[in-house]
Design an enzyme around this catalytic site. Structure first.
Site, PDB file in Angstrom:
ATOM      1  N   HIS A 275     -87.676  55.580  19.896  1.00 22.58           N
ATOM      2  CA  HIS A 275     -88.001  56.137  21.274  1.00 22.58           C
ATOM      3  C   HIS A 275     -88.217  55.276  22.444  1.00 22.58           C
ATOM      4  CE1 HIS A 275     -88.661  59.903  18.520  1.00 22.58           C
ATOM      5  NE2 HIS A 275     -89.632  59.051  17.791  1.00 22.58           N
ATOM      6  N   ASP A 276     -88.986  54.325  22.282  1.00 23.72           N
ATOM      7  CA  ASP A 276     -89.366  53.743  23.496  1.00 23.72           C
ATOM      8  C   ASP A 276     -88.108  52.635  24.006  1.00 23.72           C
ATOM      9  OD1 ASP A 276     -91.768  54.599  23.233  1.00 23.72           O
ATOM     10  OD2 ASP A 276     -92.660  53.114  21.756  1.00 23.72           O
TER      11      ASP A 276
ATOM     12  N   ASP B 117     -97.891  50.566  23.282  1.00 25.12           N
ATOM     13  CA  ASP B 117     -98.931  50.512  22.018  1.00 25.12           C
ATOM     14  C   ASP B 117     -98.028  50.161  20.888  1.00 25.12           C
ATOM     15  OD1 ASP B 117     -97.283  52.829  22.101  1.00 25.12           O
ATOM     16  OD2 ASP B 117     -98.794  54.104  21.082  1.00 25.12           O
TER      17      ASP B 117
ATOM     18  N   ASN C 286     -97.278  60.776  22.193  1.00 25.29           N
ATOM     19  CA  ASN C 286     -97.789  60.197  23.565  1.00 25.29           C
ATOM     20  C   ASN C 286     -98.431  60.990  24.229  1.00 25.29           C
ATOM     21  OD1 ASN C 286     -96.718  57.565  22.796  1.00 25.29           O
ATOM     22  ND2 ASN C 286     -95.127  57.319  24.170  1.00 25.29           N
TER      23      ASN C 286
END
Length: 305
Positions: free
Chosen positions: A234-235, A10, A167
């Site tokens: 984070h991702d 996203d 999330n």
């Protein structure tokens, strides 16, 4: 041998950085990118994924399919306050974008997974709505997945409430379905992502490395999830785990998801192994070598074309 992955994402600034690393690393074969409502609405996350793929000249190689426009049950709540209204504030992308697939994300995921001659790793860096819908409509894909590497959750303090990470909080019912699916899951949560900040020194280095470094620098400095020690990407930690699990400490645990009340979206670990007959459903990342993460990230950016 290359690891085949689908990225369900996203974008979002940290998603964009994770996608940039994944599509440029020779050890990873990005078969498909699917988008979901999360950091911003799905029309925007789809455009942002296409922008990153097009930036690296992969528009004809890596297909993008748009997915869920809202969570399964709870009202949609975005993170534009962190990522900006477009989801990727800070850099102006140029050039005509490729078109997304006419298939939905779930349809495309099903097709790619079932057609693969080897198990696929699903990297989930947004809310897990697409994953839950995939398992509900096409449960046969579970046997064709190697595992899910999912950014989300925490055993400590959340970033949406004191209990919940974004999330999972965004679509806790989807998270619950995913964790109950029986597919092996690696939980890459705030317990590690808040430690492995991209430091000001790293940002200064990548800015002048190459055009990709400049692009990522400009995006990252626009990210609102920051402190004096750096910016939380984070991702990107999902890709770091995939390529270098030796730099993370993990523990097998059973994870339950709260779906109501003030703890809505909390990831609750059975740390005593007392409530599920000794079974586990996730490898939970608990610690990380933050210096190794920064060194790796700089090395990945340096080789981007």
């Amino acid at each position: 041998m290359m690891t085949k992955i689908i990225m369900d994402t996203d974008p979002g600034i940290d998603d964009a950085a994770a996608l940039s690393v994944a599509i440029n690393n020779p050890e990873l074969d990005v078969e498909l990118v699917t988008t979901v409502a999360g950091n911003v609405t799905v029309d925007k996350t789809t455009i942002n994924a296409l922008k990153i793929i097009n930036f690296f000249g992969k528009g004809t190689e890596i297909p993008v399919a748009a997915g869920a426009v809202q969570p399964l049950i709870k009202p949609f709540e975005d993170a534009a306050r962190i990522h900006g209204e477009s989801g990727m504030s800070g850099y102006d992308f140029h050039g005509e974008l490729p078109k997304p697939l006419k298939e939905t994300a779930v349809q495309a995921m099903h097709r790619v997974i079932m057609a693969s001659d080897e198990p696929i790793t699903l990297v989930a860096t947004g809310s897990y709505t697409n994953v839950a819908l995939l398992f509900a409509e096409y449960p046969e894909v579970k046997d064709k997945l190697e595992r899910i590497v999912a950014m989300g959750g925490t055993l400590g303090c959340g970033n949406m409430t004191s209990a919940a990470e974004f999330n999972v909080f965004t679509d806790p019912h989807a998270a619950k379905m995913m964790y109950q699916s029986g597919v092996p899951i690696v939980m890459v949560g705030l317990d590690v992502t808040k430690k492995a900040l991209v430091t000001p020194e790293t940002l200064a280095e990548i800015e002048t490395m190459n055009p990709a470094g400049k692009m990522l620098h400009d995006l990252i400095i626009s990210d609102g999830d920051r402190n004096e020690h750096g910016v939380a990407m984070h991702d990107v930690n999902t890709i770091f785990y995939l390529l270098h699990p030796e730099f993370m400490t993990t523990k097998k645990l059973w994870i339950d998801i709260q779906t109501e009340g003030p703890a809505n979206g909390e990831t609750v670990a059975d740390i005593r192994g007392a409530y599920h007959g000794g079974q586990t459903n996730a490898d939970v990342c608990l610690d990380i070598d933050a210096e190794a993460f920064n060194d790796w990230f700089k090395a990945e950016v340096k080789k981007m074309k």
